[in-house]
Design a protein around this motif. Structure first.
Motif, mmCIF file in Angstrom:
data_model
loop_
_atom_site.group_PDB
_atom_site.id
_atom_site.type_symbol
_atom_site.label_atom_id
_atom_site.label_comp_id
_atom_site.label_asym_id
_atom_site.label_seq_id
_atom_site.Cartn_x
_atom_site.Cartn_y
_atom_site.Cartn_z
ATOM 1 N N ASP A 1 0.816 -1.215 0.000
ATOM 2 C CA ASP A 1 0.000 0.000 0.000
ATOM 3 C C ASP A 1 0.853 1.269 0.000
ATOM 4 N N SER A 2 2.146 1.148 -0.320
ATOM 5 C CA SER A 2 3.053 2.297 -0.213
ATOM 6 C C SER A 2 3.142 3.101 -1.503
ATOM 7 N N LYS A 3 3.634 4.327 -1.336
ATOM 8 C CA LYS A 3 3.912 5.207 -2.466
ATOM 9 C C LYS A 3 5.431 5.342 -2.599
ATOM 10 N N VAL A 4 5.922 5.129 -3.816
ATOM 11 C CA VAL A 4 7.361 5.091 -4.064
ATOM 12 C C VAL A 4 7.727 6.123 -5.123
ATOM 13 N N LEU A 5 8.821 6.833 -4.885
ATOM 14 C CA LEU A 5 9.395 7.750 -5.873
ATOM 15 C C LEU A 5 10.746 7.203 -6.306
ATOM 16 N N ASP A 6 10.968 7.119 -7.621
ATOM 17 C CA ASP A 6 12.253 6.697 -8.173
ATOM 18 C C ASP A 6 12.854 7.894 -8.895
ATOM 19 N N LEU A 7 13.958 8.408 -8.342
ATOM 20 C CA LEU A 7 14.616 9.589 -8.904
ATOM 21 C C LEU A 7 15.745 9.182 -9.843
ATOM 22 N N GLY A 8 15.794 9.823 -11.011
ATOM 23 C CA GLY A 8 16.753 9.412 -12.017
ATOM 24 C C GLY A 8 16.407 8.017 -12.502
ATOM 25 N N CYS A 9 15.131 7.822 -12.798
ATOM 26 C CA CYS A 9 14.582 6.482 -13.017
ATOM 27 C C CYS A 9 14.954 5.880 -14.358
ATOM 28 N N GLY A 10 15.483 6.684 -15.290
ATOM 29 C CA GLY A 10 15.753 6.156 -16.619
ATOM 30 C C GLY A 10 14.473 5.633 -17.243
ATOM 31 N N ASP A 11 14.554 4.465 -17.865
ATOM 32 C CA ASP A 11 13.359 3.892 -18.489
ATOM 33 C C ASP A 11 12.677 2.867 -17.592
ATOM 34 N N GLY A 12 12.961 2.939 -16.285
ATOM 35 C CA GLY A 12 12.195 2.150 -15.340
ATOM 36 C C GLY A 12 12.837 0.880 -14.841
ATOM 37 N N THR B 1 14.281 0.202 -12.087
ATOM 38 C CA THR B 1 13.793 -0.084 -10.733
ATOM 39 C C THR B 1 12.351 0.375 -10.530
ATOM 40 N N ALA B 2 11.896 1.380 -11.253
ATOM 41 C CA ALA B 2 10.522 1.867 -11.071
ATOM 42 C C ALA B 2 9.493 0.815 -11.472
ATOM 43 N N ILE B 3 9.731 0.132 -12.575
ATOM 44 C CA ILE B 3 8.765 -0.857 -13.043
ATOM 45 C C ILE B 3 8.696 -2.070 -12.120
ATOM 46 N N PRO B 4 9.815 -2.645 -11.690
ATOM 47 C CA PRO B 4 9.705 -3.713 -10.684
ATOM 48 C C PRO B 4 9.034 -3.238 -9.392
ATOM 49 N N ALA B 5 9.310 -1.986 -8.980
ATOM 50 C CA ALA B 5 8.702 -1.472 -7.751
ATOM 51 C C ALA B 5 7.183 -1.426 -7.864
ATOM 52 N N ALA B 6 6.674 -1.165 -9.072
ATOM 53 C CA ALA B 6 5.226 -1.076 -9.270
ATOM 54 C C ALA B 6 4.541 -2.418 -9.066
ATOM 55 N N ILE C 1 13.679 6.099 -3.834
ATOM 56 C CA ILE C 1 14.849 5.343 -4.267
ATOM 57 C C ILE C 1 15.544 6.068 -5.411
ATOM 58 N N SER C 2 16.835 5.866 -5.497
ATOM 59 C CA SER C 2 17.594 6.392 -6.624
ATOM 60 C C SER C 2 18.868 5.571 -6.772
ATOM 61 N N PHE C 3 18.876 4.731 -7.773
ATOM 62 C CA PHE C 3 20.052 3.914 -8.046
ATOM 63 C C PHE C 3 20.759 4.456 -9.274
ATOM 64 N N PHE C 4 21.899 5.116 -9.001
ATOM 65 C CA PHE C 4 22.766 5.665 -10.047
ATOM 66 C C PHE C 4 22.024 6.725 -10.869
ATOM 67 N N GLY C 5 21.140 7.460 -10.209
ATOM 68 C CA GLY C 5 20.364 8.493 -10.888
ATOM 69 C C GLY C 5 20.584 9.864 -10.292
ATOM 70 N N ALA C 6 20.053 10.082 -9.074
ATOM 71 C CA ALA C 6 20.160 11.396 -8.439
ATOM 72 C C ALA C 6 21.600 11.806 -8.194
ATOM 73 N N MET C 7 22.503 10.836 -8.102
ATOM 74 C CA MET C 7 23.915 11.174 -7.888
ATOM 75 C C MET C 7 24.475 12.020 -9.026
#
Length: 270
Positions: free
Chosen positions: A36-47, A49-54, A107-113
């Motif tokens: 039931d959580s809300k997730v933000l992926d910064l520097g997400c590229g084409d997804g 990590t965002a798509i698996p998180a969904a 989350i931000s993996f190799f993006g926001a940096m």
């Protein structure tokens, strides 16, 4: 012209991201995302990590500076029938389009940096995370002997000097810098933890083929080759990177490349 935007819209990072899917899915699976959580992926590229998180969360928002990657992420989500993930263009240094205290997990993996103004990046990540939420970053480590840190190190030796005031994204891989940046956003040092983790690139083809993907589609490497060509050093750069990719490859199959890379995983509890 936004130089950071131009860098990540150069080439086609989706071609490189194909080699990152398996590790991206594994990282997300280990985050303990509540349904039931809300997730933000910064520097997400084409997804990656965002798509698996969904597939775990109620709602995911992916933000990236590059409009072509935002569009690619939206296409991938649509192809997979995911209606609880959206992608939008934005700068991790200024998330003014997102409200305070919105997300349970950022989350931000190799993006926001790679975003400019790292203190603003930390401040914005804290601002949009609700009290009791978490921020998890994956950052490449300056001077690390594994793949990505070495690609960026080698490339920088062939590239023009950065503009005055430039802060290297690799400074996000230094623990004291991370503490200082989140400390300025009023996060106690005791709420920040670090581990060394591994991200594995996996792709079909030889290490030379994988290098060709970086050369053709990855903005920082493309810029390095352009500068090296202008200075008559393209062959030298090619030789250095060929040696790096070959030495880092752990695959025992001639038609596949598998390269692990070490990164700093940062967890911030609010």
């Amino acid at each position: 012209m936004n130089a950071n935007k131009a860098l990540w819209e150069k080439g086609d990072f989706t071609r490189l991201a194909e080699s990152m899917r398996t590790s991206g899915e594994a990282i997300v699976a280990g985050l303990g995302i509540a349904f039931d959580s809300k997730v933000l992926d910064l520097g997400c590229g084409d997804g990656t990590t965002a798509i698996p998180a969904a597939k775990y969360a109620a709602q995911v928002v992916g933000v990236d500076i590059a409009e072509n990657l935002v569009a690619a992420g939206a296409r991938r989500a649509d192809e997979q029938g995911l209606t609880n993930v959206t992608f939008q263009q934005g700068d991790a240094s200024d998330l003014s389009e997102l409200a305070d205290d919105t997300f349970d997990l950022v989350i931000s993996f190799f993006g926001a940096m790679f975003a400019p103004r790292p203190f603003d990046v930390a401040k914005e990540m804290v601002r949009v995370t609700r009290p009791g939420g978490r921020i998890v970053m994956g950052n490449w480590i300056s001077g690390d002997p594994t793949l990505v840190a070495q690609i960026l190190k080698i490339s920088s030796a062939y590239s023009p000097p950065p503009p005055e005031g430039f802060i290297s994204p690799m400074t996000w891989g230094i623990e004291d810098n991370v503490r200082e940046r989140f400390g300025a956003a009023r996060v106690p040092a005791d709420n920040i933890s670090f581990i060394r983790d591994t991200y594995t690139f996996e792709t079909e083809g030889s290490p030379s083929d994988f290098l060709a993907t970086f050369k053709t589609y990855y903005g920082p490497t493309m810029n390095a080759y352009e500068a090296a060509e202008a200075n008559g050093r393209a062959a030298e750069l090619q030789d250095e990177l060929e040696a790096l990719f070959t030495s880092q490859n752990t695959s025992t199959i001639d038609t596949a490349t598998r390269i692990p890379a070490t990164f700093l995983r940062v967890t911030v509890n609010l």
